[in-house]
Design a protein around this motif. Structure first.
Motif, PDB file in Angstrom:
ATOM      1  N   TRP A  83       0.829  -1.202   0.000  1.00  0.00           N
ATOM      2  CA  TRP A  83       0.000   0.000   0.000  1.00  0.00           C
ATOM      3  C   TRP A  83       0.863   1.253   0.000  1.00  0.00           C
ATOM      4  O   TRP A  83       2.014   1.223   0.425  1.00  0.00           O
ATOM      5  CB  TRP A  83      -0.894   0.030   1.242  1.00  0.00           C
ATOM      6  CG  TRP A  83      -1.869  -1.104   1.301  1.00  0.00           C
ATOM      7  CD1 TRP A  83      -1.641  -2.354   1.802  1.00  0.00           C
ATOM      8  CD2 TRP A  83      -3.204  -1.106   0.819  1.00  0.00           C
ATOM      9  NE1 TRP A  83      -2.764  -3.119   1.671  1.00  0.00           N
ATOM     10  CE2 TRP A  83      -3.745  -2.382   1.063  1.00  0.00           C
ATOM     11  CE3 TRP A  83      -4.008  -0.156   0.209  1.00  0.00           C
ATOM     12  CZ2 TRP A  83      -5.045  -2.734   0.733  1.00  0.00           C
ATOM     13  CZ3 TRP A  83      -5.319  -0.496  -0.120  1.00  0.00           C
ATOM     14  CH2 TRP A  83      -5.818  -1.771   0.140  1.00  0.00           C
ATOM     15  N   GLN A 109      -2.880   8.609  -5.881  1.00  0.00           N
ATOM     16  CA  GLN A 109      -3.376   7.424  -6.580  1.00  0.00           C
ATOM     17  C   GLN A 109      -2.488   7.095  -7.780  1.00  0.00           C
ATOM     18  O   GLN A 109      -2.124   5.934  -8.002  1.00  0.00           O
ATOM     19  CB  GLN A 109      -4.820   7.666  -7.024  1.00  0.00           C
ATOM     20  CG  GLN A 109      -5.440   6.488  -7.726  1.00  0.00           C
ATOM     21  CD  GLN A 109      -6.923   6.693  -7.975  1.00  0.00           C
ATOM     22  OE1 GLN A 109      -7.646   7.113  -7.075  1.00  0.00           O
ATOM     23  NE2 GLN A 109      -7.366   6.412  -9.178  1.00  0.00           N
ATOM     24  N   GLU A 110      -2.108   8.104  -8.545  1.00  0.00           N
ATOM     25  CA  GLU A 110      -1.214   7.898  -9.687  1.00  0.00           C
ATOM     26  C   GLU A 110       0.133   7.348  -9.226  1.00  0.00           C
ATOM     27  O   GLU A 110       0.728   6.485  -9.881  1.00  0.00           O
ATOM     28  CB  GLU A 110      -1.028   9.204 -10.457  1.00  0.00           C
ATOM     29  CG  GLU A 110      -2.280   9.668 -11.160  1.00  0.00           C
ATOM     30  CD  GLU A 110      -2.204  11.111 -11.649  1.00  0.00           C
ATOM     31  OE1 GLU A 110      -1.232  11.830 -11.302  1.00  0.00           O
ATOM     32  OE2 GLU A 110      -3.129  11.531 -12.372  1.00  0.00           O
ATOM     33  N   LEU A 113      -0.266   3.644  -8.326  1.00  0.00           N
ATOM     34  CA  LEU A 113      -0.366   2.837  -9.550  1.00  0.00           C
ATOM     35  C   LEU A 113       0.999   2.695 -10.218  1.00  0.00           C
ATOM     36  O   LEU A 113       1.367   1.605 -10.672  1.00  0.00           O
ATOM     37  CB  LEU A 113      -1.377   3.455 -10.516  1.00  0.00           C
ATOM     38  CG  LEU A 113      -2.840   3.340 -10.098  1.00  0.00           C
ATOM     39  CD1 LEU A 113      -3.733   4.209 -10.979  1.00  0.00           C
ATOM     40  CD2 LEU A 113      -3.295   1.877 -10.118  1.00  0.00           C
ATOM     41  N   ARG A 116       2.968   0.174  -8.626  1.00  0.00           N
ATOM     42  CA  ARG A 116       2.291  -1.127  -8.688  1.00  0.00           C
ATOM     43  C   ARG A 116       1.849  -1.632  -7.313  1.00  0.00           C
ATOM     44  O   ARG A 116       2.006  -2.807  -6.978  1.00  0.00           O
ATOM     45  CB  ARG A 116       3.155  -2.157  -9.398  1.00  0.00           C
ATOM     46  CG  ARG A 116       3.453  -1.763 -10.815  1.00  0.00           C
ATOM     47  CD  ARG A 116       4.360  -2.751 -11.494  1.00  0.00           C
ATOM     48  NE  ARG A 116       4.726  -2.246 -12.800  1.00  0.00           N
ATOM     49  CZ  ARG A 116       4.494  -2.886 -13.930  1.00  0.00           C
ATOM     50  NH1 ARG A 116       3.925  -4.055 -13.919  1.00  0.00           N
ATOM     51  NH2 ARG A 116       4.857  -2.345 -15.075  1.00  0.00           N
ATOM     52  N   LYS A 118      -1.139  -1.990  -4.222  1.00  0.00           N
ATOM     53  CA  LYS A 118      -2.531  -2.435  -4.133  1.00  0.00           C
ATOM     54  C   LYS A 118      -3.506  -1.267  -3.999  1.00  0.00           C
ATOM     55  O   LYS A 118      -4.636  -1.339  -4.461  1.00  0.00           O
ATOM     56  CB  LYS A 118      -2.666  -3.370  -2.927  1.00  0.00           C
ATOM     57  CG  LYS A 118      -4.037  -3.985  -2.768  1.00  0.00           C
ATOM     58  CD  LYS A 118      -4.154  -4.742  -1.458  1.00  0.00           C
ATOM     59  CE  LYS A 118      -3.610  -6.129  -1.571  1.00  0.00           C
ATOM     60  NZ  LYS A 118      -3.885  -6.940  -0.358  1.00  0.00           N
ATOM     61  N   GLY A 119      -3.071  -0.187  -3.333  1.00  0.00           N
ATOM     62  CA  GLY A 119      -3.972   0.937  -3.132  1.00  0.00           C
ATOM     63  C   GLY A 119      -3.413   1.945  -2.154  1.00  0.00           C
ATOM     64  O   GLY A 119      -2.210   1.962  -1.870  1.00  0.00           O
ATOM     65  N   SER A 159      -8.756   0.584  -2.517  1.00  0.00           N
ATOM     66  CA  SER A 159      -8.117  -0.423  -3.358  1.00  0.00           C
ATOM     67  C   SER A 159      -8.053   0.075  -4.782  1.00  0.00           C
ATOM     68  O   SER A 159      -9.008   0.685  -5.288  1.00  0.00           O
ATOM     69  CB  SER A 159      -8.907  -1.728  -3.295  1.00  0.00           C
ATOM     70  OG  SER A 159      -8.312  -2.672  -4.160  1.00  0.00           O
ATOM     71  N   LEU A 160      -6.934  -0.167  -5.440  1.00  0.00           N
ATOM     72  CA  LEU A 160      -6.762   0.247  -6.833  1.00  0.00           C
ATOM     73  C   LEU A 160      -6.691  -0.953  -7.762  1.00  0.00           C
ATOM     74  O   LEU A 160      -6.396  -0.812  -8.947  1.00  0.00           O
ATOM     75  CB  LEU A 160      -5.497   1.100  -6.980  1.00  0.00           C
ATOM     76  CG  LEU A 160      -5.482   2.387  -6.143  1.00  0.00           C
ATOM     77  CD1 LEU A 160      -4.168   3.111  -6.312  1.00  0.00           C
ATOM     78  CD2 LEU A 160      -6.652   3.265  -6.484  1.00  0.00           C
ATOM     79  N   THR A 161      -6.976  -2.131  -7.230  1.00  0.00           N
ATOM     80  CA  THR A 161      -6.963  -3.337  -8.051  1.00  0.00           C
ATOM     81  C   THR A 161      -8.403  -3.787  -8.280  1.00  0.00           C
ATOM     82  O   THR A 161      -9.274  -3.595  -7.434  1.00  0.00           O
ATOM     83  CB  THR A 161      -6.171  -4.474  -7.367  1.00  0.00           C
ATOM     84  OG1 THR A 161      -6.730  -4.736  -6.085  1.00  0.00           O
ATOM     85  CG2 THR A 161      -4.715  -4.090  -7.214  1.00  0.00           C
TER      86      THR A 161
END
Length: 162
Positions: A83, A109-110, A113, A116, A118-119, A159-161
């Protein structure tokens, strides 16, 4: 079509400076006019004697948001194994309610990502209802609440996944 919530400030009006890794001084982090929105203890005002800003600048990712050449806000981020922790999000009073926090949340957030991860994770004081509401509107969920020093700490994540 839903309007972009990050488009409140014209793109030509703001710019980012990435700090950290020993590449700058900690003066911006100690700016007394910046009001903390999230962070340990949820101080309502960051002051130079309340944190180890030199270490933060060396060890954390820090993005400064400038609007028309003035420091408007900053986000301090700590990459963890899965994270990205938003350690501090601060907006100068004259720039509050103009979309700066949303711009920096998008920036975090960028960053997550790109790394890589999870969030995003963060924690804030339950008394800062407008902050909790902001994070909920932008996709964060409340993971848990815990008593802390006479208040309640709200732990949140996004979460970003898929």
């Amino acid at each position: 079509m839903t309007p972009d919530p990050f488009a409140r400030l014209p793109h030509h009006a703001f710019s980012f400076q990435t700090r950290g890794g020993g590449g700058c001084t900690s003066r911006a982090l100690a700016e007394p006019s910046c009001v903390c929105e999230v962070g340990p203890g949820d101080r309502t005002r960051a002051s130079p004697d309340e944190g180890n800003y030199e270490a933060a600048v060396r060890e954390h990712l820090i993005d400064l948001l400038e609007v028309d050449g003035m420091l408007a806000a900053l986000v301090e981020m700590i990459p963890e194994s899965e994270w990205l922790l938003i350690e501090n999000l601060a907006v100068a009073p004259t720039f509050q309610r103009r979309g700066c926090a949303r711009i920096l949340l998008k920036r975090a957030q960028e960053t997550a990502l790109a790394l890589r991860l999870k969030g995003l994770r963060l924690f804030t004081n339950k008394l800062f209802e407008s902050n909790v509401d902001l994070y909920l509107r932008y996709g964060f969920a409340i993971d848990r609440e815990e008593p802390f020093m006479g208040g309640i700490t709200v732990y949140m994540s996004k979460s970003l996944t898929a």
